[in-house]
Design an enzyme around this catalytic site. Structure first.
Site, PDB file in Angstrom:
ATOM      1  N   LYS A  64       0.839  -1.203   0.000  1.00  0.00           N
ATOM      2  CA  LYS A  64       0.000   0.000   0.000  1.00  0.00           C
ATOM      3  C   LYS A  64       0.879   1.261   0.000  1.00  0.00           C
ATOM      4  CE  LYS A  64      -2.205  -1.396   3.727  1.00  0.00           C
ATOM      5  NZ  LYS A  64      -1.576  -2.722   3.859  1.00  0.00           N
ATOM      6  N   THR A  65       1.864   1.301   0.896  1.00  0.00           N
ATOM      7  CA  THR A  65       2.765   2.455   0.963  1.00  0.00           C
ATOM      8  C   THR A  65       3.574   2.568  -0.327  1.00  0.00           C
ATOM      9  OG1 THR A  65       2.930   2.053   3.330  1.00  0.00           O
ATOM     10  CG2 THR A  65       4.534   3.566   2.382  1.00  0.00           C
ATOM     11  N   ASP A 109      -1.757   6.803   6.144  1.00  0.00           N
ATOM     12  CA  ASP A 109      -1.678   5.379   6.480  1.00  0.00           C
ATOM     13  C   ASP A 109      -2.635   5.121   7.648  1.00  0.00           C
ATOM     14  OD1 ASP A 109      -0.797   2.795   6.265  1.00  0.00           O
ATOM     15  OD2 ASP A 109       1.186   3.162   7.123  1.00  0.00           O
ATOM     16  N   THR A 158      -5.812  -1.447   6.821  1.00  0.00           N
ATOM     17  CA  THR A 158      -5.842  -2.901   6.892  1.00  0.00           C
ATOM     18  C   THR A 158      -7.274  -3.366   7.153  1.00  0.00           C
ATOM     19  OG1 THR A 158      -5.272  -2.626   9.217  1.00  0.00           O
ATOM     20  CG2 THR A 158      -3.485  -3.203   7.722  1.00  0.00           C
ATOM     21  N   ARG A 217       6.813  -7.831   2.101  1.00  0.00           N
ATOM     22  CA  ARG A 217       7.650  -7.334   3.199  1.00  0.00           C
ATOM     23  C   ARG A 217       8.345  -8.486   3.919  1.00  0.00           C
ATOM     24  NH1 ARG A 217       4.540  -3.964   6.823  1.00  0.00           N
ATOM     25  NH2 ARG A 217       5.232  -2.200   5.567  1.00  0.00           N
TER      26      ARG A 217
HETATM   27  P1  ADP Z   1       2.080  -1.802   3.268  1.00  0.00           P
HETATM   28  O1  ADP Z   1       2.096  -0.316   3.137  1.00  0.00           O
HETATM   29  O2  ADP Z   1       0.929  -2.447   2.568  1.00  0.00           O
HETATM   30  O3  ADP Z   1       2.207  -2.275   4.698  1.00  0.00           O
HETATM   31  P2  ADP Z   1       4.633  -1.638   1.862  1.00  0.00           P
HETATM   32  O4  ADP Z   1       4.251  -0.885   0.659  1.00  0.00           O
HETATM   33  O5  ADP Z   1       5.368  -0.891   2.925  1.00  0.00           O
HETATM   34  O6  ADP Z   1       3.374  -2.392   2.501  1.00  0.00           O
HETATM   35  O7  ADP Z   1       5.501  -2.899   1.370  1.00  0.00           O
HETATM   36  C1  ADP Z   1       6.521  -3.461   2.153  1.00  0.00           C
HETATM   37  C2  ADP Z   1       7.749  -3.736   1.309  1.00  0.00           C
HETATM   38  O8  ADP Z   1       7.466  -4.831   0.441  1.00  0.00           O
HETATM   39  C3  ADP Z   1       8.153  -2.587   0.402  1.00  0.00           C
HETATM   40  O9  ADP Z   1       9.162  -1.806   0.982  1.00  0.00           O
HETATM   41  C4  ADP Z   1       8.678  -3.245  -0.836  1.00  0.00           C
HETATM   42  O10 ADP Z   1      10.071  -3.438  -0.740  1.00  0.00           O
HETATM   43  C5  ADP Z   1       7.997  -4.581  -0.849  1.00  0.00           C
HETATM   44  N1  ADP Z   1       6.891  -4.629  -1.820  1.00  0.00           N
HETATM   45  C6  ADP Z   1       5.573  -4.440  -1.550  1.00  0.00           C
HETATM   46  N2  ADP Z   1       4.835  -4.609  -2.649  1.00  0.00           N
HETATM   47  C7  ADP Z   1       5.679  -4.912  -3.639  1.00  0.00           C
HETATM   48  C8  ADP Z   1       5.516  -5.220  -5.032  1.00  0.00           C
HETATM   49  N3  ADP Z   1       4.299  -5.252  -5.607  1.00  0.00           N
HETATM   50  N4  ADP Z   1       6.610  -5.493  -5.766  1.00  0.00           N
HETATM   51  C9  ADP Z   1       7.835  -5.470  -5.200  1.00  0.00           C
HETATM   52  N5  ADP Z   1       8.066  -5.203  -3.903  1.00  0.00           N
HETATM   53  C10 ADP Z   1       7.004  -4.927  -3.119  1.00  0.00           C
END
Ligand code: ADP
Length: 334
Positions: A64-65, A109, A158, A217
């Site tokens: 998401k981030t 977030d 989430t 992650r």
């Molecule tokens: P969320 O915000 O959903 O908790 P993040 O965007 O922070 O998740 O993702 C965590 C890590 O996973 C990121 O820093 C990135 O390195 C990796 N990641 C997430 N989604 C992808 C994707 N589609 N392709 C490659 N790496 C990804």
């Protein structure tokens, strides 16, 4: 998103950054979501308008981030970042709104954790790009109306179910991120091993992917651990054998269950006779907040078919007992 992994695996923002995709073309998997976002971006570019507000939901660590930081980069515009828990009153949100330039993004977030007062304050900002500020008190109070630049809110949650309907309705597009396929995770592990300049065998990449619980992650964290293990105990190359020894040491099993997952299942089986058990009661027994269980433990156990939800609580499945090599509890509902 947060994390309560063991210390070693805890999220390190700096670490995370270097592996985070910078462009939409580097985002692996989630093909349908990415294709829809490409259309959304393209139309926005052609009309030269700010992007409509976008809500991203799904379990922690699924990107998401990442998407929220990729989109403004694709449009060449600015990004401000905050979170629901950081916004305890409208005055905390106001500077972000007034700083927002035309077409820029504001990423919020954990938007489901924004208090009601802040939520009401953001409605006119999202809908009409204005805020109503009350100055003075009592009889002297007056409302000042302030115009804002047209900007884009990206909300991440989430728990889309915990968003109020009026807030949800203010998002023009909503996208749900789901757990990743193993093939996507293998691709992420391979690419990131290359970024980290670490040789890795195909089997080792697959073994990491398989233990990553459908979560990029996790894949990145496990890759880093395997890399450290390989450097400390061998020549730095991540092989099949290294990966197995590295994960034995972390007490992560072949399908990615960690100690806390096994504790959850064992508590459900032994303390609650296999269930049904409410998540609050489970949380008490495990000494882990119920929210954390719901966000970070249960989604994977549900998806693996190890627990089921019922109106009266969580129930353990035969598959879980088989995986843990336990006998069904005597008094259990199985
Ligand atoms: P969320 O915000 O959903 O908790 P993040 O965007 O922070 O998740 O993702 C965590 C890590 O996973 C990121 O820093 C990135 O390195 C990796 N990641 C997430 N989604 C992808 C994707 N589609 N392709 C490659 N790496 C990804």
């Amino acid at each position: 998103g947060g994390g309560w992994d063991s210390n070693y695996l805890a999220d390190d923002p700096e670490y995370d950054d270097e592996l985070r995709p910078k462009r939409l073309s580097e985002v692996v998997g989630q093909r349908q979501v990415v294709e829809r976002l490409e259309v959304f971006l393209d139309a926005t570019r052609k009309r030269n308008e700010p992007l409509g507000h976008l809500l991203l939901d799904g379990p922690p660590g699924l990107g998401k981030t990442t998407l929220a930081s990729v989109l403004p980069r694709e449009l060449g515009t600015e990004l401000q970042i905050t979170s629901g828990p950081a916004l305890s009153a409208p005055k905390d949100l106001l500077p972000y709104l007034t700083n927002a330039s035309h077409g820029s993004f504001l990423f919020i977030d954990e938007i489901h954790r924004m208090p009601a007062t802040v939520e009401e304050f953001i409605y006119p900002a999202m809908e009409d790009f204005r805020v109503d500020i009350t100055l003075g008190e009592g009889l002297n109070a007056r409302t000042v109306n302030m115009k804002l630049q047209k900007f884009t809110v990206i909300g991440a949650t989430t728990r889309s179910g915990m968003l109020t309907a009026p807030l949800r309705d203010r998002f023009i597009r909503r996208e749900h991120l789901d757990f990743y396929e193993d093939t996507d995770l293998v691709e992420i592990v391979r690419r990131n091993a290359r970024k980290l300049k670490t040789p890795i065998t195909d089997e080792a990449a697959f073994e990491i992917a398989r233990r990553s619980r459908g979560t990029p992650r996790k894949a990145n964290n496990l890759l880093r651990w395997a890399r450290d293990f390989a450097t400390s105990k061998a020549d730095g190359n991540i092989t099949d054998d290294i990966v197995k020894r590295a994960f034995d040491m972390l007490e992560i099993d072949q399908i990615g269950l960690e100690r806390q997952d096994r504790r959850y299942l064992e508590t459900l089986i032994k303390t609650f006779s296999g269930g049904p058990a409410g998540v609050q009661a489970l949380g008490h027994s495990l000494n882990i907040p119920a929210d954390t269980l719901e966000d970070e433990v249960e989604p994977f156990l549900l998806r693996s078919g190890f627990i089921q939800r019922s109106p009266r609580g969580r129930i353990v499945t035969m598959a879980a007992l088989e995986h843990l090599k336990l006998n069904p509890p005597d008094a259990g509902p199985l």
